[in-house]
Design a protein around this motif. Structure first.
Motif, PDB file in Angstrom:
ATOM      1  N   GLY A   8       0.802  -1.215   0.000  1.00  0.00           N
ATOM      2  CA  GLY A   8       0.000   0.000   0.000  1.00  0.00           C
ATOM      3  C   GLY A   8       0.835   1.265   0.000  1.00  0.00           C
ATOM      4  O   GLY A   8       0.359   2.330  -0.375  1.00  0.00           O
ATOM      5  N   CYS A   9       2.087   1.150   0.416  1.00  0.00           N
ATOM      6  CA  CYS A   9       2.963   2.324   0.527  1.00  0.00           C
ATOM      7  C   CYS A   9       3.561   2.706  -0.819  1.00  0.00           C
ATOM      8  O   CYS A   9       3.519   1.955  -1.781  1.00  0.00           O
ATOM      9  CB  CYS A   9       4.095   2.033   1.508  1.00  0.00           C
ATOM     10  SG  CYS A   9       3.532   1.752   3.188  1.00  0.00           S
ATOM     11  N   ILE A  10       4.167   3.884  -0.820  1.00  0.00           N
ATOM     12  CA  ILE A  10       4.937   4.360  -1.966  1.00  0.00           C
ATOM     13  C   ILE A  10       6.399   4.288  -1.552  1.00  0.00           C
ATOM     14  O   ILE A  10       6.815   4.911  -0.577  1.00  0.00           O
ATOM     15  CB  ILE A  10       4.557   5.814  -2.333  1.00  0.00           C
ATOM     16  CG1 ILE A  10       3.058   5.910  -2.645  1.00  0.00           C
ATOM     17  CG2 ILE A  10       5.406   6.317  -3.492  1.00  0.00           C
ATOM     18  CD1 ILE A  10       2.581   5.051  -3.806  1.00  0.00           C
ATOM     19  N   GLY A  11       7.176   3.482  -2.257  1.00  0.00           N
ATOM     20  CA  GLY A  11       8.583   3.278  -1.908  1.00  0.00           C
ATOM     21  C   GLY A  11       9.516   3.999  -2.861  1.00  0.00           C
ATOM     22  O   GLY A  11       9.228   4.137  -4.049  1.00  0.00           O
ATOM     23  N   LEU A  12      10.644   4.457  -2.322  1.00  0.00           N
ATOM     24  CA  LEU A  12      11.664   5.160  -3.102  1.00  0.00           C
ATOM     25  C   LEU A  12      13.033   4.549  -2.826  1.00  0.00           C
ATOM     26  O   LEU A  12      13.240   3.930  -1.778  1.00  0.00           O
ATOM     27  CB  LEU A  12      11.714   6.638  -2.708  1.00  0.00           C
ATOM     28  CG  LEU A  12      10.442   7.467  -2.845  1.00  0.00           C
ATOM     29  CD1 LEU A  12      10.656   8.848  -2.238  1.00  0.00           C
ATOM     30  CD2 LEU A  12      10.038   7.589  -4.304  1.00  0.00           C
ATOM     31  N   TYR A  13      13.961   4.749  -3.752  1.00  0.00           N
ATOM     32  CA  TYR A  13      15.351   4.412  -3.451  1.00  0.00           C
ATOM     33  C   TYR A  13      15.767   5.195  -2.212  1.00  0.00           C
ATOM     34  O   TYR A  13      15.345   6.345  -2.022  1.00  0.00           O
ATOM     35  CB  TYR A  13      16.282   4.806  -4.609  1.00  0.00           C
ATOM     36  CG  TYR A  13      16.132   3.976  -5.860  1.00  0.00           C
ATOM     37  CD1 TYR A  13      16.471   2.635  -5.889  1.00  0.00           C
ATOM     38  CD2 TYR A  13      15.664   4.564  -7.041  1.00  0.00           C
ATOM     39  CE1 TYR A  13      16.354   1.884  -7.056  1.00  0.00           C
ATOM     40  CE2 TYR A  13      15.541   3.824  -8.210  1.00  0.00           C
ATOM     41  CZ  TYR A  13      15.891   2.481  -8.204  1.00  0.00           C
ATOM     42  OH  TYR A  13      15.771   1.751  -9.361  1.00  0.00           O
ATOM     43  N   ASN A  14      16.610   4.609  -1.369  1.00  0.00           N
ATOM     44  CA  ASN A  14      17.043   5.311  -0.152  1.00  0.00           C
ATOM     45  C   ASN A  14      17.670   6.665  -0.464  1.00  0.00           C
ATOM     46  O   ASN A  14      17.402   7.650   0.231  1.00  0.00           O
ATOM     47  CB  ASN A  14      18.019   4.442   0.650  1.00  0.00           C
ATOM     48  CG  ASN A  14      17.302   3.413   1.493  1.00  0.00           C
ATOM     49  OD1 ASN A  14      16.187   3.630   1.958  1.00  0.00           O
ATOM     50  ND2 ASN A  14      17.937   2.280   1.690  1.00  0.00           N
ATOM     51  N   GLN A  15      18.490   6.753  -1.508  1.00  0.00           N
ATOM     52  CA  GLN A  15      19.134   8.035  -1.807  1.00  0.00           C
ATOM     53  C   GLN A  15      18.110   9.092  -2.212  1.00  0.00           C
ATOM     54  O   GLN A  15      18.293  10.283  -1.953  1.00  0.00           O
ATOM     55  CB  GLN A  15      20.253   7.901  -2.849  1.00  0.00           C
ATOM     56  CG  GLN A  15      19.815   7.454  -4.222  1.00  0.00           C
ATOM     57  CD  GLN A  15      19.929   5.951  -4.422  1.00  0.00           C
ATOM     58  OE1 GLN A  15      19.763   5.167  -3.499  1.00  0.00           O
ATOM     59  NE2 GLN A  15      20.227   5.548  -5.656  1.00  0.00           N
TER      60      GLN A  15
END
Length: 199
Positions: free
Chosen positions: A174-181
């Motif tokens: 359900g979340c929106i994920g991004l690269y850590n950087q």
């Protein structure tokens, strides 16, 4: 009368041609190609790659800019950020695994956390009973990565990930994920109260 000389090269060429003949005949047969697929011109294109990452304008999604705005485009798998100072950022993102896990509409950032602790929800545990009780922040196995911004919808976040294979895919609960950087670049800009739209 022509004279025929048998050479090793000629013998090899003849052998290859003889062996390849059945494959060539099969390739020319219509059975090798699907007959019932719709023509490409008749199929709906899905913008899921870099070409889908066109600049958006906050005015198309929000009445006012306020302290900033985030818009997650589920279809193109991209997150847009507009800051009150004119900053505009665009990042590739992961999106929910299925439509039933996808929540769309307007919300806002209510809390931020560096190196967040992850606790699976009841529905996550139902899908996978082997999940741990929790994973502490800073652990490389933590699916929330290095930064998280919590929305006012329970259990929905914009966060980083250590698993870079998830970005650009339907891979979240359900979340929106991004690269850590990318989340580390975005995190200091996003204020509590930033409006959010999942589209």
């Amino acid at each position: 009368m022509s004279r025929f000389t048998l050479t090793r090269r000629g013998l090899l060429t003849s052998a290859v041609a003889t062996l390849a003949t059945p494959s060539l005949l099969r390739a020319q047969s219509t059975d090798a190609f699907p007959q019932n697929e719709p023509a490409i011109r008749d199929t709906e294109s899905v913008n899921r790659n870099v070409s889908a990452f066109r600049q958006q304008h906050w005015q198309d999604h929000f009445d006012t800019l306020g302290v900033g705005a985030l818009m997650a485009d589920i279809s193109s798998r991209a997150l847009h950020y507009w800051g009150p100072d004119g900053t505009y950022l665009l990042f590739p993102s992961s999106v929910p695994m299925s439509e039933e896990l996808t929540r769309r509409g307007y919300t806002k950032v209510v809390r931020k956390q560096e190196n967040p602790t992850w606790t699976p929800t009841a529905s996550m545990r139902e899908r996978d009973p082997n999940l741990p009780i929790r994973i502490d922040g800073g652990d490389k196995g933590n699916p929330l990565g290095t930064r998280a911004m919590y929305l006012d919808w329970p259990a929905y976040l914009v966060h980083g990930t250590h698993d870079t294979r998830k970005i650009g895919r339907q891979s979240s609960s359900g979340c929106i994920g991004l690269y850590n950087q990318h989340v580390e670049k975005l995190y200091p800009l996003v204020q509590v109260g930033t409006q959010v739209r999942l589209l």
